[in-house]
Design a protein around this motif. Structure first.
Motif, PDB file in Angstrom:
ATOM      1  N   ARG A  45       0.830  -1.213   0.000  1.00  0.00           N
ATOM      2  CA  ARG A  45       0.000   0.000   0.000  1.00  0.00           C
ATOM      3  C   ARG A  45       0.860   1.257   0.000  1.00  0.00           C
ATOM      4  O   ARG A  45       0.535   2.230  -0.678  1.00  0.00           O
ATOM      5  N   ARG A  46       1.954   1.236   0.735  1.00  0.00           N
ATOM      6  CA  ARG A  46       2.839   2.410   0.755  1.00  0.00           C
ATOM      7  C   ARG A  46       3.460   2.634  -0.619  1.00  0.00           C
ATOM      8  O   ARG A  46       3.569   3.769  -1.090  1.00  0.00           O
ATOM      9  N   ARG A  47       3.866   1.544  -1.271  1.00  0.00           N
ATOM     10  CA  ARG A  47       4.518   1.656  -2.579  1.00  0.00           C
ATOM     11  C   ARG A  47       3.536   2.159  -3.643  1.00  0.00           C
ATOM     12  O   ARG A  47       3.840   3.052  -4.421  1.00  0.00           O
ATOM     13  N   ILE A  48       2.337   1.572  -3.655  1.00  0.00           N
ATOM     14  CA  ILE A  48       1.351   1.937  -4.671  1.00  0.00           C
ATOM     15  C   ILE A  48       0.719   3.293  -4.366  1.00  0.00           C
ATOM     16  O   ILE A  48       0.378   4.050  -5.270  1.00  0.00           O
ATOM     17  N   GLY A  49       0.578   3.606  -3.068  1.00  0.00           N
ATOM     18  CA  GLY A  49      -0.048   4.865  -2.676  1.00  0.00           C
ATOM     19  C   GLY A  49       0.886   6.053  -2.606  1.00  0.00           C
ATOM     20  O   GLY A  49       0.460   7.174  -2.325  1.00  0.00           O
ATOM     21  N   ASP A  50       2.173   5.841  -2.873  1.00  0.00           N
ATOM     22  CA  ASP A  50       3.146   6.928  -2.846  1.00  0.00           C
ATOM     23  C   ASP A  50       2.807   7.945  -3.948  1.00  0.00           C
ATOM     24  O   ASP A  50       2.815   7.602  -5.129  1.00  0.00           O
ATOM     25  N   PRO A  51       2.480   9.195  -3.592  1.00  0.00           N
ATOM     26  CA  PRO A  51       2.094  10.192  -4.609  1.00  0.00           C
ATOM     27  C   PRO A  51       3.209  10.531  -5.589  1.00  0.00           C
ATOM     28  O   PRO A  51       2.950  11.083  -6.656  1.00  0.00           O
ATOM     29  N   THR A  52       4.440  10.166  -5.256  1.00  0.00           N
ATOM     30  CA  THR A  52       5.558  10.455  -6.173  1.00  0.00           C
ATOM     31  C   THR A  52       5.975   9.219  -6.972  1.00  0.00           C
ATOM     32  O   THR A  52       6.931   9.273  -7.750  1.00  0.00           O
ATOM     33  N   ALA A 244       0.412  -3.298 -11.158  1.00  0.00           N
ATOM     34  CA  ALA A 244       1.268  -4.490 -11.215  1.00  0.00           C
ATOM     35  C   ALA A 244       2.725  -4.098 -11.429  1.00  0.00           C
ATOM     36  O   ALA A 244       3.637  -4.675 -10.826  1.00  0.00           O
ATOM     37  N   ALA A 245       2.954  -3.077 -12.290  1.00  0.00           N
ATOM     38  CA  ALA A 245       4.319  -2.604 -12.538  1.00  0.00           C
ATOM     39  C   ALA A 245       4.939  -2.046 -11.259  1.00  0.00           C
ATOM     40  O   ALA A 245       6.110  -2.295 -10.955  1.00  0.00           O
ATOM     41  N   LEU A 246       4.153  -1.278 -10.497  1.00  0.00           N
ATOM     42  CA  LEU A 246       4.657  -0.730  -9.229  1.00  0.00           C
ATOM     43  C   LEU A 246       4.921  -1.836  -8.212  1.00  0.00           C
ATOM     44  O   LEU A 246       5.788  -1.700  -7.343  1.00  0.00           O
ATOM     45  N   ALA A 247       4.174  -2.934  -8.332  1.00  0.00           N
ATOM     46  CA  ALA A 247       4.369  -4.064  -7.412  1.00  0.00           C
ATOM     47  C   ALA A 247       5.543  -4.941  -7.826  1.00  0.00           C
ATOM     48  O   ALA A 247       5.872  -5.906  -7.131  1.00  0.00           O
ATOM     49  N   GLY A 248       6.154  -4.640  -8.972  1.00  0.00           N
ATOM     50  CA  GLY A 248       7.355  -5.371  -9.376  1.00  0.00           C
ATOM     51  C   GLY A 248       7.244  -6.180 -10.640  1.00  0.00           C
ATOM     52  O   GLY A 248       8.233  -6.781 -11.088  1.00  0.00           O
ATOM     53  N   ALA A 249       6.069  -6.223 -11.274  1.00  0.00           N
ATOM     54  CA  ALA A 249       5.912  -6.996 -12.507  1.00  0.00           C
ATOM     55  C   ALA A 249       6.513  -6.226 -13.687  1.00  0.00           C
ATOM     56  O   ALA A 249       6.418  -4.999 -13.755  1.00  0.00           O
ATOM     57  N   GLN A 471      -5.939  -1.681  -2.862  1.00  0.00           N
ATOM     58  CA  GLN A 471      -6.457  -0.659  -3.776  1.00  0.00           C
ATOM     59  C   GLN A 471      -5.478  -0.427  -4.924  1.00  0.00           C
ATOM     60  O   GLN A 471      -4.270  -0.640  -4.806  1.00  0.00           O
ATOM     61  N   LEU A 472      -6.028   0.049  -6.050  1.00  0.00           N
ATOM     62  CA  LEU A 472      -5.220   0.277  -7.235  1.00  0.00           C
ATOM     63  C   LEU A 472      -4.609   1.670  -7.249  1.00  0.00           C
ATOM     64  O   LEU A 472      -4.993   2.559  -6.473  1.00  0.00           O
ATOM     65  N   LEU A 473      -3.663   1.872  -8.130  1.00  0.00           N
ATOM     66  CA  LEU A 473      -3.005   3.168  -8.298  1.00  0.00           C
ATOM     67  C   LEU A 473      -4.048   4.267  -8.490  1.00  0.00           C
ATOM     68  O   LEU A 473      -4.966   4.128  -9.299  1.00  0.00           O
ATOM     69  N   GLY A 474      -3.913   5.351  -7.739  1.00  0.00           N
ATOM     70  CA  GLY A 474      -4.854   6.466  -7.838  1.00  0.00           C
ATOM     71  C   GLY A 474      -5.960   6.440  -6.813  1.00  0.00           C
ATOM     72  O   GLY A 474      -6.680   7.423  -6.647  1.00  0.00           O
ATOM     73  N   SER A 475      -6.102   5.303  -6.113  1.00  0.00           N
ATOM     74  CA  SER A 475      -7.193   5.169  -5.136  1.00  0.00           C
ATOM     75  C   SER A 475      -6.840   5.728  -3.769  1.00  0.00           C
ATOM     76  O   SER A 475      -7.720   6.201  -3.034  1.00  0.00           O
ATOM     77  N   TYR A 476      -5.551   5.671  -3.416  1.00  0.00           N
ATOM     78  CA  TYR A 476      -5.132   6.071  -2.071  1.00  0.00           C
ATOM     79  C   TYR A 476      -5.234   7.589  -1.897  1.00  0.00           C
ATOM     80  O   TYR A 476      -4.663   8.353  -2.658  1.00  0.00           O
ATOM     81  N   GLY A 477      -5.999   7.978  -0.885  1.00  0.00           N
ATOM     82  CA  GLY A 477      -6.165   9.400  -0.610  1.00  0.00           C
ATOM     83  C   GLY A 477      -7.236  10.059  -1.457  1.00  0.00           C
ATOM     84  O   GLY A 477      -7.516  11.253  -1.280  1.00  0.00           O
ATOM     85  N   TRP A 478      -7.865   9.323  -2.361  1.00  0.00           N
ATOM     86  CA  TRP A 478      -8.902   9.930  -3.205  1.00  0.00           C
ATOM     87  C   TRP A 478     -10.222  10.009  -2.473  1.00  0.00           C
ATOM     88  O   TRP A 478     -10.610   9.098  -1.744  1.00  0.00           O
TER      89      TRP A 478
END
Length: 629
Positions: A45-52, A244-249, A471-478
């Motif tokens: 979640r930290r990796r995918i939710g990182d705004p940068t 998936a790319a952010l998770a390492g795929a 949650q998917l990319l873009g969902s965190y904090g929305w």
């Protein structure tokens, strides 16, 4: 509708309640929602939710695939970048496996971008469960409800609840649909989006002004409204691939499998020969297990091993049309419960327009399916009986066809009776094929495929499946109100024809569009619009901005003009002619991002124009208007 039907509905409800032991709120899959989690899920979640956070470059992804050798292979190689393939890549990567994915065209370029845009909760399965007293169908309802709930929670910016209205022109219909949908509410339990309810004829017309007051010589008696989910399908699919790319795929679009690699000694599939369709260069990539998630094209992958393999895909064509927004009110869909061939047709508000469909007919498998004129006319006929406005062929802004990869049942006589459920099997050692199913259940399909891959390759994941709660990319904090921040904090800097840059307001329409399309990543798009002078609209009457082209080229693997106008922004699906007008500017921005020369720009324009000709709007189709003139 008969009294007998209502009696059977009531009897079926009693039997289902008894069979469930009163515990209708429990789904067979609920218990699995707590699997995994803990520190692993928190880290993801930290990796995918990182705004940068940014996805790895395309060249880095290709290098990762090339570096997977026979002596140091991937754990899993996925063929196909649709909803299922991207879901498999995300599931496997989040279990700590080394994953690659290749897609011949673009993420969501096939069936996954051509859906009805609904996240079905299985209401039609419930009808079959009641009338056939079929507990298997009831389990499908539980499963669809659970997956619908998870999908909306995991991508809230791209998915939402939508009320759908069923018009009733006799009191038996009112009772039948009301009882059926109340039973659906009961079965849904905590997975319910909102309670269904009956509206009188007068209330229904207030909610849906274009609804016909008379149908087939009968007066409207009222409507029954229930809630289903709605999504932006291709943006959800692109979000899956990027997550998936952010998770390492290592995910790579425009990369085609030209052959499979077999171990001479064991006859096991150990990799694939891949061609980069942008450069023409080929390379080998190796994996302990290959997952065939090529949708309608999965048979072509199977035939790479044995040309005489019996096909298992029965392709079915589903056509949809897009009409102006005034055909349906914002926030209310319409269901035509029974057409002349017995199918259900939906008419739904979607991204500021109205989408209507679908058909179900046999078709051949092709990479660019086109709708037939009789299918378009069928949809127009179906909705015209329920509307009080003139339904015109000239109002069709876009029309497209998608191919459903239905799993073949040799005893089935029509595509309506062929299984909509998914099939996972390992026909050849090292090649796991997954096909069938539907968008709503992509996540559990992916889980089943990864489970099969782990078993086939004797893989060692670090944890169990965690995608139910990821949650998917873009969902965190929305938040639904996030668009207000965009409207208040950003301006759209626009270049005039004279070259001068002038400020324009980040109006509500543009802000809402960016917020819902990109979620918490919308700030990045707005920053490009403000700081790089790319705040102009791409087409009059649509909220899509020039800045989106640059963002998608940098952060979403957008490699062609067609990638953008169809899958990153939906303008080709919403208004084919507006998409054609936007093309020149889209190509100019992509050329700047990808360093294209004049020859490549000309090629991109031509390819995109040819692609748009397969979307039969009223202006690019030859038709005899007939009834709908």
């Amino acid at each position: 509708m008969s009294v007998a039907s209502i009696r059977r509905l009531a009897a079926g409800a009693a039997v289902i309640a008894a069979a469930s032991g009163g515990a209708v709120y429990l789904s067979p899959s609920v218990a699995s929602s707590d699997k995994g989690g803990g520190p692993i899920l928190d880290s993801l979640r930290r990796r995918i939710g990182d705004p940068t956070a940014s996805v790895p470059s395309r060249s880095a992804q290709e290098s990762a695939l090339i570096s997977a050798t026979a002596s140091d292979p991937l754990d899993v190689l996925v063929i196909g970048g649709g909803a299922t393939g991207s879901g498999v890549a995300l599931d496997a990567a989040t279990r700590g496996l080394r994953v690659g994915l290749v897609e011949r065209e673009d993420f969501s370029s096939g069936t996954s971008s051509r859906s009805t845009k609904l996240i079905h909760g299985g209401v039609r399965y419930l009808e079959k469960a009641v009338f056939n007293l079929d507990y298997g169908q009831l389990k499908l309802v539980f499963h669809a409800l659970e997956e619908r709930k998870q999908l909306i929670e995991n991508a809230p910016h791209l998915c939402h609840a939508l009320p759908c209205m069923t018009p009733c022109f006799d009191w038996f219909e009112v009772i039948y649909f009301w009882m059926g949908l109340k039973m659906y509410d009961l079965v849904a339990g905590p997975r319910l989006l909102h309670l269904s309810r009956y509206y009188s004829a007068k209330e229904s017309i207030e909610l849906f002004p274009t609804l016909a007051r008379k149908g087939k010589d009968k007066n409207l008696r009222g409507t029954v409204v229930y809630y289903d989910g709605q999504m932006n399908d291709s943006r959800l699919n692109v979000g899956l691939a990027c997550t998936a790319a952010l998770a390492g795929a290592a995910v790579l679009n425009h990369a085609e499998v030209v052959s499979l690699i077999t171990d001479d000694a064991t006859k096991r599939i150990i990799g694939a020969r891949v061609r980069n369709n942008l450069t023409g260069q080929e390379f080998n990539t190796y994996a302990k297990v290959v997952v065939n998630a090529a949708g309608p094209f999965c048979d072509s992958i199977r035939k790479m091993i044995d040309e005489d393999t019996k096909p298992m895909i029965c392709p079915s064509s589903g056509v949809h049309i897009v009409l102006p927004d005034y055909y349906s009110p914002e926030g209310m869909g319409l269901i035509v419960p029974k057409t002349k061939d017995g199918r259900v047709v939906f008419m739904l508000p979607w991204l500021g327009r109205t989408v209507a469909g679908t058909t179900d007919s046999n078709t051949s498998i092709t990479s660019l399916p086109e709708p037939h004129e009789d299918e378009i006319q069928f949809i127009l006929d179906a909705i015209s009986d329920y509307l009080n406005i003139k339904v015109r062929r000239t109002d069709v802004l876009s029309a497209w066809s998608g191919i459903r990869p239905l799993a073949m049942d040799p005893t089935a006589k029509s595509t309506e009776s062929i299984s909509r459920d998914h099939v996972v099997f390992e026909e050849n050692p090292g090649l796991v094929t997954i096909t069938g199913g539907k968008w709503t259940t992509y996540r559990s399909m992916a889980e089943d495929a990864v489970d099969a891959a782990i078993k086939s390759g004797k893989l060692s994941p670090t944890n169990e499946c965690v995608t139910q709660k990821l949650q998917l990319l873009g969902s965190y904090g929305w938040e639904p109100s996030s668009f207000t921040t965009l409207a208040q904090q950003y301006v759209r800097m626009k270049k005039t024809y004279g070259g001068k840059v002038v400020p324009g307001a980040m109006d509500t329409a543009a802000a809402k569009h960016l917020s819902h399309a990109y979620g918490s990543m919308a700030d990045r798009v707005a920053t490009i619009a403000q700081e790089e002078g790319l705040g102009k609209r791409l087409a009059h009457g649509h909220p899509f901005l020039e800045a989106e082209v640059a963002y998608c080229a940098r952060h979403e693997y957008c490699e062609s003009a067609v990638d953008f106008i169809t899958r990153r922004c939906r303008i080709a699906f919403l208004d084919t002619d507006a998409a054609a007008r936007a093309l020149q500017r889209v190509v100019e921005i992509l050329a700047s991002e990808h360093k294209w020369d004049k020859s490549r720009q000309k090629q991109e324009l031509q390819k995109a124009k040819e692609f748009l000709e397969t979307f039969k709007s009223s202006k690019n189709a030859q038709f005899n208007d007939g009834k709908h003139n």
